[in-house]
Design a protein around this motif. Structure first.
Motif, PDB file in Angstrom:
ATOM      1  N   LYS A  89       1.018  -1.141   0.174  1.00 53.52           N
ATOM      2  CA  LYS A  89      -0.116  -0.185  -0.160  1.00 53.52           C
ATOM      3  C   LYS A  89       0.837   1.321  -0.140  1.00 53.52           C
ATOM      4  O   LYS A  89       0.558   2.179  -0.605  1.00 53.52           O
ATOM      5  CB  LYS A  89      -0.959  -0.014   1.129  1.00 53.52           C
ATOM      6  CG  LYS A  89      -2.056  -0.922   1.183  1.00 53.52           C
ATOM      7  CD  LYS A  89      -3.192  -0.290   0.235  1.00 53.52           C
ATOM      8  CE  LYS A  89      -4.122  -1.512  -0.137  1.00 53.52           C
ATOM      9  NZ  LYS A  89      -5.110  -0.868  -1.387  1.00 53.52           N
ATOM     10  N   SER A 149       2.249   1.786  -3.602  1.00 54.40           N
ATOM     11  CA  SER A 149       1.061   2.285  -4.458  1.00 54.40           C
ATOM     12  C   SER A 149      -0.254   1.937  -3.907  1.00 54.40           C
ATOM     13  O   SER A 149      -0.591   0.863  -3.673  1.00 54.40           O
ATOM     14  CB  SER A 149       1.112   1.727  -5.835  1.00 54.40           C
ATOM     15  OG  SER A 149      -0.161   1.990  -6.530  1.00 54.40           O
ATOM     16  N   ALA A 150      -1.222   3.184  -3.712  1.00 54.59           N
ATOM     17  CA  ALA A 150      -2.316   2.960  -3.089  1.00 54.59           C
ATOM     18  C   ALA A 150      -3.369   2.172  -3.938  1.00 54.59           C
ATOM     19  O   ALA A 150      -4.407   1.730  -3.716  1.00 54.59           O
ATOM     20  CB  ALA A 150      -3.009   4.342  -2.841  1.00 54.59           C
ATOM     21  N   ARG A 151      -2.771   2.044  -5.414  1.00 51.82           N
ATOM     22  CA  ARG A 151      -3.712   1.375  -6.126  1.00 51.82           C
ATOM     23  C   ARG A 151      -3.462  -0.023  -6.157  1.00 51.82           C
ATOM     24  O   ARG A 151      -4.420  -0.936  -6.737  1.00 51.82           O
ATOM     25  CB  ARG A 151      -3.265   1.871  -7.660  1.00 51.82           C
ATOM     26  CG  ARG A 151      -3.711   3.173  -7.990  1.00 51.82           C
ATOM     27  CD  ARG A 151      -3.111   3.681  -9.534  1.00 51.82           C
ATOM     28  NE  ARG A 151      -3.331   5.128  -9.528  1.00 51.82           N
ATOM     29  CZ  ARG A 151      -4.182   5.323 -10.702  1.00 51.82           C
ATOM     30  NH1 ARG A 151      -4.329   4.579 -11.611  1.00 51.82           N
ATOM     31  NH2 ARG A 151      -4.301   6.904 -10.915  1.00 51.82           N
ATOM     32  N   GLU A 208      -4.109  -3.725  -5.127  1.00 51.60           N
ATOM     33  CA  GLU A 208      -4.926  -4.202  -4.335  1.00 51.60           C
ATOM     34  C   GLU A 208      -4.548  -5.637  -3.802  1.00 51.60           C
ATOM     35  O   GLU A 208      -3.676  -6.137  -4.342  1.00 51.60           O
ATOM     36  CB  GLU A 208      -6.225  -4.968  -5.280  1.00 51.60           C
ATOM     37  CG  GLU A 208      -6.694  -4.192  -6.054  1.00 51.60           C
ATOM     38  CD  GLU A 208      -7.869  -3.260  -5.466  1.00 51.60           C
ATOM     39  OE1 GLU A 208      -8.136  -3.504  -4.519  1.00 51.60           O
ATOM     40  OE2 GLU A 208      -8.342  -2.324  -6.245  1.00 51.60           O
ATOM     41  N   GLY A 246      -6.556  -1.930   5.022  1.00 51.31           N
ATOM     42  CA  GLY A 246      -6.483  -1.777   3.695  1.00 51.31           C
ATOM     43  C   GLY A 246      -6.803  -2.843   2.545  1.00 51.31           C
ATOM     44  O   GLY A 246      -6.635  -2.735   1.340  1.00 51.31           O
ATOM     45  N   ALA A 247      -6.693  -4.035   3.036  1.00 49.60           N
ATOM     46  CA  ALA A 247      -6.754  -5.248   2.422  1.00 49.60           C
ATOM     47  C   ALA A 247      -8.177  -5.261   1.684  1.00 49.60           C
ATOM     48  O   ALA A 247      -9.071  -4.677   2.012  1.00 49.60           O
ATOM     49  CB  ALA A 247      -6.714  -6.630   3.213  1.00 49.60           C
ATOM     50  N   PHE A 251     -13.217  -3.368 -12.329  1.00 50.48           N
ATOM     51  CA  PHE A 251     -13.150  -2.329 -11.757  1.00 50.48           C
ATOM     52  C   PHE A 251     -11.964  -1.372 -12.231  1.00 50.48           C
ATOM     53  O   PHE A 251     -12.488  -0.106 -12.224  1.00 50.48           O
ATOM     54  CB  PHE A 251     -13.066  -2.562 -10.064  1.00 50.48           C
ATOM     55  CG  PHE A 251     -13.996  -1.676  -9.356  1.00 50.48           C
ATOM     56  CD1 PHE A 251     -15.279  -2.025  -9.375  1.00 50.48           C
ATOM     57  CD2 PHE A 251     -13.531  -1.014  -8.255  1.00 50.48           C
ATOM     58  CE1 PHE A 251     -16.275  -1.190  -8.693  1.00 50.48           C
ATOM     59  CE2 PHE A 251     -14.378  -0.309  -7.327  1.00 50.48           C
ATOM     60  CZ  PHE A 251     -15.620  -0.482  -7.554  1.00 50.48           C
ATOM     61  N   GLU A 279      -7.419   9.190  -5.411  1.00 50.05           N
ATOM     62  CA  GLU A 279      -6.761   9.024  -6.468  1.00 50.05           C
ATOM     63  C   GLU A 279      -6.760  10.354  -7.475  1.00 50.05           C
ATOM     64  O   GLU A 279      -5.963  10.612  -8.243  1.00 50.05           O
ATOM     65  CB  GLU A 279      -7.050   7.692  -7.360  1.00 50.05           C
ATOM     66  CG  GLU A 279      -6.424   6.690  -6.753  1.00 50.05           C
ATOM     67  CD  GLU A 279      -6.598   5.242  -7.538  1.00 50.05           C
ATOM     68  OE1 GLU A 279      -7.415   5.201  -8.366  1.00 50.05           O
ATOM     69  OE2 GLU A 279      -6.121   4.134  -6.885  1.00 50.05           O
ATOM     70  N   GLY A 307     -10.074   0.307   6.456  1.00 52.60           N
ATOM     71  CA  GLY A 307     -10.357  -0.699   5.507  1.00 52.60           C
ATOM     72  C   GLY A 307     -10.145  -0.430   4.220  1.00 52.60           C
ATOM     73  O   GLY A 307      -8.894  -0.110   3.752  1.00 52.60           O
TER      74      GLY A 307
END
Lengths: 193, 284
Positions: free
Chosen positions: A70, A73-75, A77, A97-98, A121, B172, B188
Protein backbone atom coordinates in the motif's frame (compact mmCIF):
# COMPACT_ATOMS: atom_id res chain seq x y z
CA UNK A 1 -2.18 -12.59 -21.26
CA UNK A 2 -4.42 -10.97 -18.64
CA UNK A 3 -3.65 -7.43 -17.61
CA UNK A 4 -3.32 -7.86 -13.82
CA UNK A 5 0.25 -8.16 -12.64
CA UNK A 6 0.19 -10.41 -9.55
CA UNK A 7 2.62 -11.02 -6.69
CA UNK A 8 1.97 -14.26 -4.81
CA UNK A 9 3.45 -14.64 -1.29
CA UNK A 10 3.33 -17.80 0.83
CA UNK A 11 5.87 -19.55 3.03
CA UNK A 12 4.20 -22.88 2.28
CA UNK A 13 5.93 -24.00 -0.98
CA UNK A 14 3.11 -26.39 -1.96
CA UNK A 15 0.35 -23.79 -1.56
CA UNK A 16 2.50 -21.30 -3.46
CA UNK A 17 3.06 -23.73 -6.32
CA UNK A 18 -0.61 -24.70 -6.58
CA UNK A 19 -1.78 -21.08 -6.78
CA UNK A 20 0.99 -20.08 -9.17
CA UNK A 21 0.02 -22.92 -11.52
CA UNK A 22 -3.67 -22.06 -11.24
CA UNK A 23 -3.18 -18.38 -12.00
CA UNK A 24 -0.61 -18.98 -14.77
CA UNK A 25 -3.08 -21.35 -16.47
CA UNK A 26 -5.52 -18.42 -16.53
CA UNK A 27 -2.74 -16.38 -18.18
CA UNK A 28 -2.13 -14.04 -15.27
CA UNK A 29 1.49 -12.86 -15.09
CA UNK A 30 2.58 -14.12 -11.66
CA UNK A 31 5.67 -13.38 -9.56
CA UNK A 32 6.22 -15.43 -6.40
CA UNK A 33 7.91 -14.80 -3.07
CA UNK A 34 8.62 -17.50 -0.47
CA UNK A 35 8.33 -15.18 2.54
CA UNK A 36 7.56 -11.64 3.66
CA UNK A 37 11.12 -10.47 3.28
CA UNK A 38 11.40 -11.62 -0.32
CA UNK A 39 7.99 -10.05 -0.99
CA UNK A 40 9.18 -6.66 0.24
CA UNK A 41 12.17 -6.90 -2.10
CA UNK A 42 9.84 -7.64 -5.05
CA UNK A 43 7.49 -4.79 -4.09
CA UNK A 44 10.42 -2.38 -3.88
CA UNK A 45 11.49 -3.45 -7.37
CA UNK A 46 8.17 -3.18 -9.18
CA UNK A 47 4.60 -2.08 -8.66
CA UNK A 48 2.01 -4.88 -8.67
CA UNK A 49 -1.69 -4.57 -9.48
CA UNK A 50 -2.58 -7.31 -7.02
CA UNK A 51 -0.66 -8.82 -4.10
CA UNK A 52 -1.99 -12.12 -2.80
CA UNK A 53 -0.30 -12.93 0.49
CA UNK A 54 -0.53 -15.49 3.26
CA UNK A 55 -1.37 -13.78 6.53
CA UNK A 56 0.60 -15.95 8.95
CA UNK A 57 4.28 -16.06 8.02
CA UNK A 58 7.37 -16.04 10.22
CA UNK A 59 9.25 -12.71 10.24
CA UNK A 60 7.40 -10.19 8.09
CA UNK A 61 3.79 -11.39 8.02
CA UNK A 62 0.90 -10.66 5.66
CA UNK A 63 0.11 -7.35 7.35
CA UNK A 64 3.74 -6.27 6.81
CA UNK A 65 3.45 -7.18 3.11
CA UNK A 66 0.08 -5.38 2.92
CA UNK A 67 1.51 -2.20 4.41
CA UNK A 68 4.55 -2.27 2.12
CA UNK A 69 2.38 -2.81 -0.97
CA UNK A 70 0.00 0.00 0.00
CA UNK A 71 2.91 2.33 0.74
CA UNK A 72 4.40 1.56 -2.70
CA UNK A 73 1.10 2.29 -4.46
CA UNK A 74 -2.36 2.94 -3.08
CA UNK A 75 -3.67 1.37 -6.29
CA UNK A 76 -2.34 -2.06 -5.43
CA UNK A 77 -5.11 -4.43 -4.30
CA UNK A 78 -4.09 -6.81 -1.53
CA UNK A 79 -5.81 -10.17 -0.92
CA UNK A 80 -5.06 -12.00 2.32
CA UNK A 81 -5.01 -15.77 2.65
CA UNK A 82 -5.91 -16.99 6.12
CA UNK A 83 -6.37 -20.19 8.01
CA UNK A 84 -9.91 -20.33 9.36
CA UNK A 85 -8.81 -19.83 12.98
CA UNK A 86 -7.20 -16.47 12.17
CA UNK A 87 -10.43 -14.80 11.07
CA UNK A 88 -10.00 -11.96 13.52
CA UNK A 89 -6.61 -11.03 12.07
CA UNK A 90 -8.22 -11.14 8.63
CA UNK A 91 -10.70 -8.54 9.80
CA UNK A 92 -7.78 -6.48 11.14
CA UNK A 93 -6.17 -6.80 7.73
CA UNK A 94 -9.30 -5.42 6.08
CA UNK A 95 -9.06 -2.45 8.42
CA UNK A 96 -5.51 -1.94 7.19
CA UNK A 97 -6.69 -1.64 3.61
CA UNK A 98 -6.85 -5.23 2.30
CA UNK A 99 -9.39 -5.63 -0.51
CA UNK A 100 -10.58 -9.07 0.54
CA UNK A 101 -9.52 -12.27 2.26
CA UNK A 102 -9.77 -15.93 1.35
CA UNK A 103 -9.69 -18.94 3.60
CA UNK A 104 -7.07 -21.59 3.02
CA UNK A 105 -7.08 -23.93 1.23
CA UNK A 106 -7.92 -21.39 -1.47
CA UNK A 107 -10.84 -22.10 -3.79
CA UNK A 108 -9.31 -21.13 -7.13
CA UNK A 109 -12.73 -20.40 -8.65
CA UNK A 110 -13.49 -17.92 -5.89
CA UNK A 111 -10.09 -16.25 -6.33
CA UNK A 112 -10.62 -15.93 -10.09
CA UNK A 113 -14.00 -14.23 -9.55
CA UNK A 114 -12.37 -11.71 -7.20
CA UNK A 115 -9.60 -11.05 -9.72
CA UNK A 116 -12.12 -10.55 -12.51
CA UNK A 117 -14.01 -8.06 -10.37
CA UNK A 118 -10.79 -6.18 -9.64
CA UNK A 119 -9.97 -6.16 -13.34
CA UNK A 120 -13.33 -4.80 -14.46
CA UNK A 121 -13.24 -2.24 -11.69
CA UNK A 122 -9.83 -1.10 -12.86
CA UNK A 123 -11.01 -0.85 -16.45
CA UNK A 124 -13.93 1.28 -15.37
CA UNK A 125 -11.66 3.47 -13.29
CA UNK A 126 -9.28 3.80 -16.24
CA UNK A 127 -11.99 5.00 -18.60
CA UNK A 128 -13.27 7.40 -15.98
CA UNK A 129 -9.71 8.67 -15.71
CA UNK A 130 -9.48 9.16 -19.47
CA UNK A 131 -12.72 11.13 -19.47
CA UNK A 132 -11.41 13.14 -16.57
CA UNK A 133 -8.21 13.94 -18.45
CA UNK A 134 -10.13 15.04 -21.53
CA UNK A 135 -12.21 17.28 -19.32
CA UNK A 136 -9.12 18.69 -17.63
CA UNK A 137 -7.62 19.68 -20.99
CA UNK A 138 -10.85 21.40 -22.03
CA UNK A 139 -11.17 23.07 -18.66
CA UNK A 140 -7.57 24.22 -18.70
CA UNK A 141 -7.98 25.82 -22.13
CA UNK A 142 -11.19 27.51 -21.06
CA UNK A 143 -9.42 28.72 -17.92
CA UNK A 144 -6.63 30.37 -19.93
CA UNK A 145 -9.09 32.07 -22.26
CA UNK A 146 -11.33 33.28 -19.44
CA UNK A 147 -8.34 34.49 -17.41
CA UNK A 148 -7.01 36.44 -20.37
CA UNK A 149 -10.41 37.99 -21.07
CA UNK A 150 -10.93 38.80 -17.40
CA UNK A 151 -7.64 40.75 -17.27
CA UNK A 152 -8.37 42.42 -20.60
CA UNK A 153 -11.81 43.58 -19.47
CA UNK A 154 -10.32 44.95 -16.25
CA UNK A 155 -7.63 46.77 -18.26
CA UNK A 156 -10.18 48.30 -20.63
CA UNK A 157 -12.41 49.32 -17.72
CA UNK A 158 -9.53 51.15 -16.07
CA UNK A 159 -8.57 52.80 -19.38
CA UNK A 160 -12.15 53.88 -19.89
CA UNK A 161 -12.15 55.36 -16.39
CA UNK A 162 -8.97 57.36 -17.13
CA UNK A 163 -10.41 58.69 -20.39
CA UNK A 164 -13.68 59.59 -18.67
CA UNK A 165 -11.72 61.54 -16.04
CA UNK A 166 -9.74 63.43 -18.70
CA UNK A 167 -12.86 64.27 -20.69
CA UNK A 168 -14.62 65.65 -17.64
CA UNK A 169 -11.61 67.62 -16.42
CA UNK A 170 -13.00 71.16 -16.48
CA UNK A 171 -9.61 72.78 -15.90
CA UNK A 172 -8.77 71.94 -19.52
CA UNK A 173 -10.34 73.36 -22.68
CA UNK A 174 -12.45 71.01 -24.78
CA UNK A 175 -9.81 70.63 -27.51
CA UNK A 176 -7.08 69.87 -24.99
CA UNK A 177 -9.24 67.26 -23.30
CA UNK A 178 -9.85 65.37 -26.53
CA UNK A 179 -6.18 65.59 -27.43
CA UNK A 180 -5.17 64.31 -23.99
CA UNK A 181 -7.81 61.55 -24.09
CA UNK A 182 -6.60 60.36 -27.50
CA UNK A 183 -3.05 60.43 -26.24
CA UNK A 184 -4.07 58.40 -23.23
CA UNK A 185 -5.83 55.83 -25.42
CA UNK A 186 -2.87 55.42 -27.79
CA UNK A 187 -0.15 55.37 -25.09
CA UNK A 188 -2.27 53.11 -22.99
CA UNK A 189 -0.35 52.87 -19.73
CA UNK A 190 -2.54 50.03 -18.54
CA UNK A 191 -1.38 47.74 -21.35
CA UNK A 192 0.51 44.73 -20.23
CA UNK A 193 -0.21 45.64 -16.62
CA UNK B 1 -31.64 0.74 -14.47
CA UNK B 2 -34.41 2.85 -15.91
CA UNK B 3 -35.21 6.26 -14.57
CA UNK B 4 -38.71 7.61 -14.60
CA UNK B 5 -39.32 10.30 -17.24
CA UNK B 6 -40.22 13.72 -15.97
CA UNK B 7 -43.07 15.72 -17.52
CA UNK B 8 -42.95 19.41 -18.48
CA UNK B 9 -45.33 20.30 -15.61
CA UNK B 10 -43.19 18.44 -13.13
CA UNK B 11 -40.04 20.19 -14.39
CA UNK B 12 -41.77 23.51 -13.79
CA UNK B 13 -42.85 22.47 -10.31
CA UNK B 14 -39.53 21.02 -9.21
CA UNK B 15 -37.18 23.63 -10.67
CA UNK B 16 -39.20 26.28 -8.83
CA UNK B 17 -39.22 24.24 -5.63
CA UNK B 18 -35.45 23.59 -5.80
CA UNK B 19 -34.79 27.25 -6.47
CA UNK B 20 -36.92 28.29 -3.49
CA UNK B 21 -35.21 25.98 -1.02
CA UNK B 22 -31.63 26.16 -2.30
CA UNK B 23 -31.18 28.97 -4.81
CA UNK B 24 -29.91 26.45 -7.32
CA UNK B 25 -31.29 27.51 -10.70
CA UNK B 26 -31.76 24.47 -12.91
CA UNK B 27 -32.49 25.25 -16.53
CA UNK B 28 -35.77 23.78 -17.68
CA UNK B 29 -33.96 22.10 -20.57
CA UNK B 30 -31.97 19.96 -18.16
CA UNK B 31 -34.67 17.40 -17.50
CA UNK B 32 -32.02 14.64 -17.51
CA UNK B 33 -30.42 16.25 -14.45
CA UNK B 34 -33.67 16.07 -12.51
CA UNK B 35 -34.27 12.50 -13.67
CA UNK B 36 -30.83 11.15 -12.79
CA UNK B 37 -30.58 12.98 -9.47
CA UNK B 38 -34.16 12.66 -8.23
CA UNK B 39 -35.14 9.34 -9.86
CA UNK B 40 -33.51 7.31 -7.06
CA UNK B 41 -35.57 9.24 -4.49
CA UNK B 42 -38.78 8.05 -6.15
CA UNK B 43 -37.62 4.47 -5.58
CA UNK B 44 -36.52 5.23 -2.06
CA UNK B 45 -39.86 6.71 -1.03
CA UNK B 46 -41.89 4.33 -3.19
CA UNK B 47 -43.42 7.15 -5.25
CA UNK B 48 -44.65 6.89 -8.82
CA UNK B 49 -44.10 10.45 -10.03
CA UNK B 50 -42.00 13.56 -9.50
CA UNK B 51 -45.20 15.43 -8.67
CA UNK B 52 -45.73 13.03 -5.76
CA UNK B 53 -42.16 13.70 -4.62
CA UNK B 54 -42.86 17.43 -4.69
CA UNK B 55 -46.03 16.95 -2.65
CA UNK B 56 -44.22 14.77 -0.14
CA UNK B 57 -41.49 17.39 0.25
CA UNK B 58 -44.03 20.20 0.70
CA UNK B 59 -45.95 18.23 3.32
CA UNK B 60 -42.89 17.13 5.29
CA UNK B 61 -42.44 19.55 8.17
CA UNK B 62 -39.32 17.84 9.43
CA UNK B 63 -37.79 18.71 6.07
CA UNK B 64 -36.14 15.33 5.64
CA UNK B 65 -37.43 15.05 2.07
CA UNK B 66 -36.24 18.59 1.31
CA UNK B 67 -32.82 17.67 2.70
CA UNK B 68 -32.66 14.59 0.49
CA UNK B 69 -33.63 16.59 -2.59
CA UNK B 70 -30.99 19.24 -1.87
CA UNK B 71 -28.37 16.55 -1.22
CA UNK B 72 -29.22 14.86 -4.51
CA UNK B 73 -29.24 18.04 -6.58
CA UNK B 74 -26.20 19.72 -5.08
CA UNK B 75 -23.80 16.79 -5.30
CA UNK B 76 -21.12 18.21 -7.50
CA UNK B 77 -17.77 17.46 -8.96
CA UNK B 78 -15.00 17.90 -6.43
CA UNK B 79 -11.49 16.61 -6.01
CA UNK B 80 -8.37 17.19 -4.01
CA UNK B 81 -6.25 20.11 -5.22
CA UNK B 82 -8.74 20.92 -7.98
CA UNK B 83 -6.95 23.33 -10.36
CA UNK B 84 -3.23 22.94 -9.65
CA UNK B 85 -2.56 26.54 -10.67
CA UNK B 86 -4.98 27.83 -8.06
CA UNK B 87 -3.25 25.95 -5.27
CA UNK B 88 0.14 27.09 -6.55
CA UNK B 89 -0.85 30.75 -6.40
CA UNK B 90 -2.42 30.14 -2.99
CA UNK B 91 0.81 28.62 -1.66
CA UNK B 92 3.37 30.83 -3.37
CA UNK B 93 1.66 34.20 -3.42
CA UNK B 94 -1.56 34.62 -1.47
CA UNK B 95 -0.51 33.09 1.86
CA UNK B 96 3.03 34.61 1.93
CA UNK B 97 1.61 38.08 1.06
CA UNK B 98 -1.06 37.74 3.73
CA UNK B 99 1.42 36.73 6.42
CA UNK B 100 3.77 39.58 5.45
CA UNK B 101 0.94 42.09 5.65
CA UNK B 102 -0.45 40.75 8.93
CA UNK B 103 2.94 40.41 10.68
CA UNK B 104 3.91 43.93 9.62
CA UNK B 105 0.66 45.44 10.81
CA UNK B 106 0.74 44.06 14.34
CA UNK B 107 4.21 42.72 15.04
CA UNK B 108 3.42 42.47 18.75
CA UNK B 109 0.76 39.79 18.20
CA UNK B 110 1.99 36.40 19.37
CA UNK B 111 0.32 34.63 16.46
CA UNK B 112 -0.78 35.68 12.99
CA UNK B 113 -4.51 35.21 12.28
CA UNK B 114 -5.41 33.50 9.02
CA UNK B 115 -9.13 33.12 8.37
CA UNK B 116 -10.20 31.10 5.37
CA UNK B 117 -13.68 30.17 4.19
CA UNK B 118 -14.47 27.47 1.67
CA UNK B 119 -17.97 28.60 0.73
CA UNK B 120 -19.12 25.48 -1.12
CA UNK B 121 -16.95 22.80 0.37
CA UNK B 122 -18.97 19.82 -0.82
CA UNK B 123 -17.47 16.68 0.75
CA UNK B 124 -14.43 18.52 2.12
CA UNK B 125 -11.71 17.91 -0.47
CA UNK B 126 -11.09 21.63 -0.98
CA UNK B 127 -10.90 22.31 2.77
CA UNK B 128 -8.42 19.50 3.39
CA UNK B 129 -6.39 20.54 0.34
CA UNK B 130 -6.17 24.03 1.87
CA UNK B 131 -5.28 22.60 5.30
CA UNK B 132 -2.57 20.34 3.88
CA UNK B 133 -1.14 23.21 1.84
CA UNK B 134 -0.99 25.39 4.97
CA UNK B 135 0.63 22.62 7.02
CA UNK B 136 3.22 21.93 4.28
CA UNK B 137 4.02 25.62 3.86
CA UNK B 138 3.93 26.90 7.44
CA UNK B 139 5.17 23.75 9.24
CA UNK B 140 4.80 25.16 12.76
CA UNK B 141 1.12 26.01 12.91
CA UNK B 142 1.36 27.28 16.49
CA UNK B 143 2.66 30.60 15.18
CA UNK B 144 -0.66 31.17 13.45
CA UNK B 145 -4.26 31.33 14.50
CA UNK B 146 -5.89 29.46 11.66
CA UNK B 147 -9.63 29.48 11.22
CA UNK B 148 -10.66 27.26 8.35
CA UNK B 149 -14.40 27.03 7.75
CA UNK B 150 -16.10 24.81 5.20
CA UNK B 151 -19.78 25.29 4.40
CA UNK B 152 -22.16 23.62 1.99
CA UNK B 153 -25.88 23.56 1.41
CA UNK B 154 -26.00 19.78 1.54
CA UNK B 155 -26.26 18.13 4.97
CA UNK B 156 -24.92 14.89 3.55
CA UNK B 157 -21.89 16.64 2.04
CA UNK B 158 -21.15 18.47 5.30
CA UNK B 159 -21.27 15.29 7.37
CA UNK B 160 -19.05 13.46 4.88
CA UNK B 161 -16.61 16.39 5.03
CA UNK B 162 -16.65 16.14 8.82
CA UNK B 163 -15.81 12.43 8.79
CA UNK B 164 -12.88 13.07 6.48
CA UNK B 165 -13.03 9.55 5.04
CA UNK B 166 -12.52 9.08 1.31
CA UNK B 167 -12.68 6.14 -1.06
CA UNK B 168 -9.67 5.07 -3.02
CA UNK B 169 -11.16 6.66 -6.13
CA UNK B 170 -11.74 10.00 -4.47
CA UNK B 171 -8.16 9.90 -3.19
CA UNK B 172 -6.68 8.99 -6.55
CA UNK B 173 -8.33 12.08 -8.00
CA UNK B 174 -5.67 14.63 -7.22
CA UNK B 175 -4.00 13.55 -3.98
CA UNK B 176 -0.26 13.11 -4.56
CA UNK B 177 1.10 9.85 -3.14
CA UNK B 178 3.60 11.47 -0.68
CA UNK B 179 0.85 13.67 0.80
CA UNK B 180 -1.48 10.69 1.01
CA UNK B 181 1.07 8.72 3.04
CA UNK B 182 1.79 11.73 5.22
CA UNK B 183 -1.71 12.95 6.00
CA UNK B 184 -4.07 9.97 5.64
CA UNK B 185 -4.39 6.55 7.26
CA UNK B 186 -6.09 3.56 5.68
CA UNK B 187 -9.46 2.58 7.15
CA UNK B 188 -10.58 -0.57 5.43
CA UNK B 189 -10.55 0.16 1.72
CA UNK B 190 -10.83 3.89 2.45
CA UNK B 191 -8.51 6.62 3.64
CA UNK B 192 -9.06 8.86 6.64
CA UNK B 193 -7.58 12.32 7.06
CA UNK B 194 -5.24 12.53 10.08
CA UNK B 195 -6.50 14.19 13.26
CA UNK B 196 -4.02 17.05 13.06
CA UNK B 197 -5.37 18.17 9.66
CA UNK B 198 -8.97 17.38 10.57
CA UNK B 199 -8.68 19.56 13.68
CA UNK B 200 -7.75 22.60 11.57
CA UNK B 201 -11.21 22.74 9.97
CA UNK B 202 -14.80 23.25 11.04
CA UNK B 203 -17.82 22.51 8.89
CA UNK B 204 -21.40 23.72 8.89
CA UNK B 205 -24.42 23.71 6.64
CA UNK B 206 -25.09 27.04 4.97
CA UNK B 207 -27.30 28.31 2.16
CA UNK B 208 -25.17 30.88 0.32
CA UNK B 209 -28.27 32.85 -0.63
CA UNK B 210 -29.19 33.51 2.98
CA UNK B 211 -27.27 36.32 4.73
CA UNK B 212 -23.99 35.06 6.17
CA UNK B 213 -22.57 38.13 7.93
CA UNK B 214 -22.65 36.19 11.22
CA UNK B 215 -19.73 34.05 10.01
CA UNK B 216 -17.41 36.96 10.76
CA UNK B 217 -14.70 38.38 8.53
CA UNK B 218 -12.27 36.44 6.35
CA UNK B 219 -8.86 36.95 4.81
CA UNK B 220 -9.39 34.44 2.02
CA UNK B 221 -12.62 33.13 0.53
CA UNK B 222 -12.77 30.18 -1.84
CA UNK B 223 -16.06 30.30 -3.72
CA UNK B 224 -15.45 27.96 -6.60
CA UNK B 225 -17.82 26.35 -9.06
CA UNK B 226 -20.97 27.07 -7.11
CA UNK B 227 -22.18 30.45 -8.39
CA UNK B 228 -22.56 28.82 -11.81
CA UNK B 229 -25.67 27.12 -10.42
CA UNK B 230 -27.23 30.46 -9.44
CA UNK B 231 -29.07 32.90 -11.67
CA UNK B 232 -27.28 36.18 -12.55
CA UNK B 233 -29.17 38.23 -9.95
CA UNK B 234 -28.38 35.84 -7.11
CA UNK B 235 -24.77 35.69 -8.28
CA UNK B 236 -24.50 39.48 -7.85
CA UNK B 237 -26.01 39.31 -4.37
CA UNK B 238 -23.65 36.50 -3.36
CA UNK B 239 -20.41 38.20 -4.46
CA UNK B 240 -21.51 41.51 -2.96
CA UNK B 241 -22.02 39.79 0.37
CA UNK B 242 -18.63 38.13 0.05
CA UNK B 243 -17.12 41.57 -0.61
CA UNK B 244 -18.79 42.73 2.64
CA UNK B 245 -17.16 40.08 4.82
CA UNK B 246 -13.73 40.10 3.15
CA UNK B 247 -10.89 42.06 4.77
CA UNK B 248 -9.91 45.11 2.64
CA UNK B 249 -6.71 43.32 1.55
CA UNK B 250 -8.36 39.90 1.48
CA UNK B 251 -8.49 37.53 -1.46
CA UNK B 252 -11.36 35.86 -3.29
CA UNK B 253 -10.71 32.75 -5.34
CA UNK B 254 -13.36 31.60 -7.81
CA UNK B 255 -13.43 28.59 -10.14
CA UNK B 256 -10.81 28.51 -12.86
CA UNK B 257 -13.46 28.77 -15.58
CA UNK B 258 -15.60 31.35 -13.80
CA UNK B 259 -15.61 35.11 -14.32
CA UNK B 260 -16.70 38.10 -12.23
CA UNK B 261 -17.03 40.41 -15.23
CA UNK B 262 -20.36 42.14 -14.93
CA UNK B 263 -21.09 40.34 -11.65
CA UNK B 264 -19.40 42.41 -8.96
CA UNK B 265 -17.46 45.54 -9.90
CA UNK B 266 -16.12 45.83 -6.33
CA UNK B 267 -13.57 43.13 -7.17
CA UNK B 268 -10.64 43.43 -9.51
CA UNK B 269 -8.74 40.50 -11.00
CA UNK B 270 -5.06 40.02 -10.14
CA UNK B 271 -2.91 37.90 -12.38
CA UNK B 272 -0.13 35.74 -11.00
CA UNK B 273 1.75 33.31 -13.28
CA UNK B 274 -1.03 31.15 -14.72
CA UNK B 275 -3.76 32.00 -12.28
CA UNK B 276 -6.22 34.73 -11.39
CA UNK B 277 -7.47 35.78 -7.99
CA UNK B 278 -9.59 38.75 -6.92
CA UNK B 279 -9.16 41.57 -4.47
CA UNK B 280 -11.34 44.48 -3.51
CA UNK B 281 -10.67 47.61 -5.56
CA UNK B 282 -8.55 50.13 -3.66
CA UNK B 283 -8.03 47.53 -0.93
CA UNK B 284 -4.28 47.22 -0.93
Amino acid sequence: MKSLNILLVDDDPTALLVLEKGLSLQEYPVTTAADGEEALGRIAGESFDVVITDLMMPGIDGIGVLKAAKARSARTEVLLLTASQSLKSAVDAMKNGASDYLQKPVDLGELLIILEKIESFRNMAASAEELREAMDVTEHNAQETIGRLEMEVARLASLLEQIREILSDETLEAGKRVEKALHCASNDSTRGG
Amino acid sequence: MTTQKITADEIELLTKYIYDVSGIAIEKTKSYLLETRLGPLLDEFGLDSYRALHEKAKGDFRKSVETKIIDAISTNETLFFRDRDTFEVFRNKIIPDLIDARSGRAPALPSVPIRIWSAACSTGQEVYSIAITLKELLVDLKKYRIKLLGTDISDAAVSRASYGIYSKFEIERGMPQPLLQKYFSPVGANWKINDEIRAMATFQRLNLLAPFGALGRFDIVFCRNVAVYFNPEDRKVLFNRIADILEPDGVLIIGATESLTGVCPRFEPKHHIRSIFYQLKGGR
